[in-house]
Scaffold this motif. Structure first.
Motif, PDB file in Angstrom:
ATOM      1  N   THR A   1       0.697   8.506  -2.379  1.00 36.39           N
ATOM      2  CA  THR A   1      -0.423   7.827  -2.389  1.00 36.39           C
ATOM      3  C   THR A   1      -0.106   6.096  -2.817  1.00 36.39           C
ATOM      4  O   THR A   1      -0.684   5.360  -2.153  1.00 36.39           O
ATOM      5  CB  THR A   1      -1.164   8.333  -3.795  1.00 36.39           C
ATOM      6  OG1 THR A   1      -1.242   9.705  -3.461  1.00 36.39           O
ATOM      7  CG2 THR A   1      -2.117   7.458  -3.997  1.00 36.39           C
ATOM      8  N   LEU A   2       0.651   6.043  -3.518  1.00 35.60           N
ATOM      9  CA  LEU A   2       0.846   4.362  -3.875  1.00 35.60           C
ATOM     10  C   LEU A   2       1.717   3.720  -2.488  1.00 35.60           C
ATOM     11  O   LEU A   2       1.114   2.565  -2.377  1.00 35.60           O
ATOM     12  CB  LEU A   2       1.910   4.313  -5.058  1.00 35.60           C
ATOM     13  CG  LEU A   2       2.314   2.827  -5.330  1.00 35.60           C
ATOM     14  CD1 LEU A   2       0.892   2.062  -5.771  1.00 35.60           C
ATOM     15  CD2 LEU A   2       3.197   2.766  -6.789  1.00 35.60           C
ATOM     16  N   PRO A   3       2.736   4.228  -1.943  1.00 40.24           N
ATOM     17  CA  PRO A   3       3.263   3.592  -0.835  1.00 40.24           C
ATOM     18  C   PRO A   3       2.385   3.380   0.477  1.00 40.24           C
ATOM     19  O   PRO A   3       1.924   2.237   0.771  1.00 40.24           O
ATOM     20  CB  PRO A   3       4.434   4.328  -0.479  1.00 40.24           C
ATOM     21  CG  PRO A   3       4.768   5.190  -1.694  1.00 40.24           C
ATOM     22  CD  PRO A   3       3.287   5.349  -2.420  1.00 40.24           C
ATOM     23  N   ASP A   4       1.369   4.571   0.238  1.00 36.63           N
ATOM     24  CA  ASP A   4       0.407   4.555   1.811  1.00 36.63           C
ATOM     25  C   ASP A   4      -0.750   3.326   1.258  1.00 36.63           C
ATOM     26  O   ASP A   4      -1.145   2.607   1.839  1.00 36.63           O
ATOM     27  CB  ASP A   4      -0.369   5.829   1.560  1.00 36.63           C
ATOM     28  CG  ASP A   4       0.429   6.994   2.111  1.00 36.63           C
ATOM     29  OD1 ASP A   4       1.609   6.417   2.688  1.00 36.63           O
ATOM     30  OD2 ASP A   4      -0.058   7.982   2.316  1.00 36.63           O
ATOM     31  N   LYS A   5      -1.122   3.178  -0.138  1.00 31.33           N
ATOM     32  CA  LYS A   5      -2.027   2.240  -0.300  1.00 31.33           C
ATOM     33  C   LYS A   5      -1.476   0.891  -0.343  1.00 31.33           C
ATOM     34  O   LYS A   5      -2.108  -0.082   0.372  1.00 31.33           O
ATOM     35  CB  LYS A   5      -2.691   2.281  -1.891  1.00 31.33           C
ATOM     36  CG  LYS A   5      -3.363   3.529  -1.985  1.00 31.33           C
ATOM     37  CD  LYS A   5      -4.009   3.436  -3.583  1.00 31.33           C
ATOM     38  CE  LYS A   5      -4.838   4.860  -3.465  1.00 31.33           C
ATOM     39  NZ  LYS A   5      -5.264   4.920  -5.212  1.00 31.33           N
ATOM     40  N   VAL A   6      -0.019   0.579  -0.573  1.00 30.99           N
ATOM     41  CA  VAL A   6       0.481  -0.721  -0.138  1.00 30.99           C
ATOM     42  C   VAL A   6       0.442  -1.085   1.389  1.00 30.99           C
ATOM     43  O   VAL A   6       0.376  -2.128   1.607  1.00 30.99           O
ATOM     44  CB  VAL A   6       1.970  -0.685  -0.860  1.00 30.99           C
ATOM     45  CG1 VAL A   6       2.583  -1.912  -0.719  1.00 30.99           C
ATOM     46  CG2 VAL A   6       1.874  -0.700  -2.493  1.00 30.99           C
ATOM     47  N   THR A   7       0.737   0.098   2.029  1.00 32.84           N
ATOM     48  CA  THR A   7       1.110  -0.171   3.404  1.00 32.84           C
ATOM     49  C   THR A   7      -0.203  -0.679   4.086  1.00 32.84           C
ATOM     50  O   THR A   7      -0.480  -1.527   4.870  1.00 32.84           O
ATOM     51  CB  THR A   7       1.463   1.276   4.143  1.00 32.84           C
ATOM     52  OG1 THR A   7       2.869   1.483   3.707  1.00 32.84           O
ATOM     53  CG2 THR A   7       1.534   0.974   5.593  1.00 32.84           C
ATOM     54  N   GLU A   8      -1.152   0.327   3.544  1.00 33.16           N
ATOM     55  CA  GLU A   8      -2.798   0.011   3.968  1.00 33.16           C
ATOM     56  C   GLU A   8      -3.167  -1.386   3.495  1.00 33.16           C
ATOM     57  O   GLU A   8      -3.878  -2.199   4.353  1.00 33.16           O
ATOM     58  CB  GLU A   8      -3.608   0.987   3.395  1.00 33.16           C
ATOM     59  CG  GLU A   8      -5.427   0.728   3.936  1.00 33.16           C
ATOM     60  CD  GLU A   8      -6.177   1.660   3.147  1.00 33.16           C
ATOM     61  OE1 GLU A   8      -7.217   1.800   3.280  1.00 33.16           O
ATOM     62  OE2 GLU A   8      -5.566   2.429   2.436  1.00 33.16           O
ATOM     63  N   ALA A   9      -2.929  -1.831   2.487  1.00 35.60           N
ATOM     64  CA  ALA A   9      -3.130  -3.308   1.977  1.00 35.60           C
ATOM     65  C   ALA A   9      -2.473  -4.224   2.777  1.00 35.60           C
ATOM     66  O   ALA A   9      -3.183  -5.255   3.171  1.00 35.60           O
ATOM     67  CB  ALA A   9      -2.690  -3.443   0.466  1.00 35.60           C
ATOM     68  N   LEU A  10      -1.170  -4.211   3.137  1.00 36.27           N
ATOM     69  CA  LEU A  10      -0.478  -4.957   4.124  1.00 36.27           C
ATOM     70  C   LEU A  10      -1.068  -4.895   5.634  1.00 36.27           C
ATOM     71  O   LEU A  10      -1.107  -6.152   5.852  1.00 36.27           O
ATOM     72  CB  LEU A  10       1.020  -4.473   4.151  1.00 36.27           C
ATOM     73  CG  LEU A  10       1.967  -4.740   3.046  1.00 36.27           C
ATOM     74  CD1 LEU A  10       3.237  -4.062   3.157  1.00 36.27           C
ATOM     75  CD2 LEU A  10       2.134  -6.326   2.509  1.00 36.27           C
ATOM     76  N   MET A  11      -1.354  -3.872   5.937  1.00 39.08           N
ATOM     77  CA  MET A  11      -2.015  -3.916   7.166  1.00 39.08           C
ATOM     78  C   MET A  11      -3.273  -4.766   7.336  1.00 39.08           C
ATOM     79  O   MET A  11      -3.516  -5.309   8.126  1.00 39.08           O
ATOM     80  CB  MET A  11      -2.247  -2.422   7.570  1.00 39.08           C
ATOM     81  CG  MET A  11      -1.146  -1.661   7.936  1.00 39.08           C
ATOM     82  SD  MET A  11      -0.134  -2.188   9.247  1.00 39.08           S
ATOM     83  CE  MET A  11      -1.080  -1.783  10.587  1.00 39.08           C
TER      84      MET A  11
END
Length: 551
Positions: free
Chosen positions: A99-109
């Protein structure tokens, strides 16, 4: 995946999954959870709720007898990466909370997308050219109506200036980091546009340029808006100045000089001609500026035949900006404005500016004509209705000043009635007044609107004939001599010797500037006529005239 599975098998060996640090559940042959790690509560709950992705993954692993993985996103607010490992009739399911890595990745995208959107809005094109200015990278895929991939490998200067008119400060040739504002470009098949370039050369260790990176954006709309605002401001200022002159100028000359001066300043000109159109020809009423050039007024006038509004007229050494002025279908005249067009050609905006003040210029010409008419009326000699001596002198000297710029000559004609005293002594002053008025009427009918007739004093008269050679002037005024018998008959003095002697003096442009001096020359040659028998016309010869002696 193999290392991941091996790690979990080691953690969940014979002691079960209770001591495992991660998230895992073991499913038996009946599809029930027979073991789970301390952190697998959420995963176990999903299994019990028959979560489709989770059950489908276990079924696939048991059927294939090989480990399988799947993504489980947004279930109970959690994202999992799942791996199912077959174990006999059951299987081990291991989950990693992403969940956390995905949110970070989404934010970066999202951040990257926002950055790209920001860049796309700030610039139209980002590019890189090699040492020979050939494009080797360009983004986005479409710009200025072109597919930019077609530009790869092509010379940048040829693309932006296909006619070979690249500016001296060519952004693609820059050797230093720099900004170039309002660079005119004209891409193939398009109207001219203006771009802002920002460039950064890339240098090797020896300082040689190996490439150049940069961006450009279209500033055409902003530039044209700024130009329009400036143009509107100039037009308003020009209208104000000419309108002010309309209200304050006392003479036609002052009015047209003020209007011409305003045009000269606003259009950065070195010469302005205001020319009045009479039925008999064109006469400059005002000439302003530092440049001295003789214009072919007739050719310029006829060049307006096929033009509406302001236009550029070809001259001998430069192009002039001009406009013809009409009122109710009647031609009033024209304005001609000149400057060094090799350095500063006339722009469409300047043509529009001149068009924009055509109405007030027409009003200026009309009022100048009215002022001139009123001036003639207010400066009349009481008896004859001709100009009085003062007004005549002022008018002629104004024309002489203009001749310095036009290189056109005029003629001052001095007329003295012969034996006029005999009329007064024999028939009385009333007959003498009648004779003077008849002579004045003939003179008034003889002249054009651009000419002037005045009473010098007593029985002496003066004509000013604009743009006329002495010989033609002499032929013109001979009609007065032929009229004198009719004057004598009208006053009942056929037996009198009443006649006229006439002297003609042609002005020299730039030399003759004084009315008195020119009148003295005409008067001197007139007295030569009187000395040789009276009743004739003589022409004063200037020092530069060539005298041909007969053999």
């Amino acid at each position: 995946m193999a290392k991941f599975v091996a790690s979990w098998k080691k953690q969940g060996g014979s002691n079960g999954l209770a001591s495992a640090e991660g998230c895992a559940i073991r499913i038996n042959a009946n599809g029930k959870i027979c073991d789970q790690s301390a952190h697998a509560g959420a995963l176990a709950e999903l299994w019990r709720e028959n979560e489709p992705t989770l059950h489908s993954l276990a079924t696939k692993a048991l059927a294939s007898r090989v480990p399988c993985d799947a993504r489980l996103e947004g279930v109970a607010g959690t994202n999992f990466w799942l791996v199912a490992v077959p174990e006999g009739d059951g299987c081990l399911i291991v989950g990693r909370d992403t969940t956390l890595p995905d949110k970070v990745t989404e934010a970066l995208m999202k951040s990257r997308a926002l950055l790209k959107e920001l860049l796309d809005s700030a610039v139209d094109v980002a590019f890189e050219v090699d040492a020979d200015q050939n494009i080797r990278f360009i983004t986005p895929v479409e710009a200025f109506g072109f597919k930019t991939e077609m530009w790869l490998g092509r010379a940048a200067s040829q693309l932006f200036w296909p006619k070979g008119d690249a500016p001296v400060r060519n952004p693609f040739a820059s050797k230093v980091a720099a900004h170039f504002d309002a660079v005119p470009v004209q891409l193939e098949g398009q109207e001219r546009r203006w771009l802002h370039f920002s460039v950064h050369p890339q240098l090797d260790k020896t300082g040689n340029r190996v490439s150049l990176r940069g961006t450009c954006r279209d500033m055409t709309a902003r530039l044209l808006a700024e130009r329009k605002a400036k143009q509107d401001s100039l037009r308003f200022t020009l209208l104000q100045r000419i309108t002010s002159s309309l209200n304050s100028s006392e003479t036609a000359q002052e009015l047209m000089d003020n209007a011409s001066e305003a045009l000269q300043e606003m259009l950065r000109a070195d010469m302005v001609w205001a020319v009045v159109k009479y039925h008999e020809g064109l006469v400059p009423i005002s000439i302003m500026g530092s440049r001295h050039e003789i214009l072919d007024l007739d050719t310029i006038w006829h060049s307006f035949d096929d033009k509406n509004g302001a236009g550029v007229i070809a001259g001998d050494n430069r192009a002039h900006l001009g406009i013809r002025l009409d009122l109710n279908g009647q031609a009033l005249g024209m304005v001609i404005i000149s400057r060094d067009t090799e350095v500063s050609p006339w722009s469409d905006q300047e043509k529009q500016l001149l068009d924009g003040v055509a109405g007030v210029l027409t009003a200026a010409f009309s009022k100048a004509e009215l002022i001139d008419r009123l001036y003639r009326l207010s400066s009349k000699d009481d008896l004859t209705g001709l100009l009085n001596r003062r007004a005549l002198a002022e008018t002629v000297e104004a024309r002489l000043k203009h001749q310095c710029r036009t290189d056109l000559s005029g003629c001052l004609v001095f007329i003295d009635l012969d034996h006029f005293k005999e009329v007064n002594d024999t028939l009385g002053h009333q007959a003498g007044d009648t004779a003077l008025k008849m002579v004045a009427e003939v003179m008034q009918n003889m002249i054009r609107p651009c000419d002037y007739a005045g009473r010098y004093g007593g029985d002496e008269f003066v004509l000013w004939l604009e743009d006329m050679r002495a010989e033609k002037a002499a032929d013109k005024v001979r009609s007065l001599l032929d009229f004198m018998p009719k004057v004598k008959a009208a006053i009942g003095g056929e037996d009198l010797q009443l006649g006229a002697s006439i002297g003609v003096c042609q002005s020299r442009p730039g030399v003759d500037l004084s009315f008195v001096e020119l009148a003295d020359k005409a008067d001197a040659v007139l007295y030569e006529v009187k000395g040789s028998g009276r009743g004739d016309v003589a022409i004063a010869r200037n020092e530069t005239d060539v005298v041909v002696e007969e053999a």
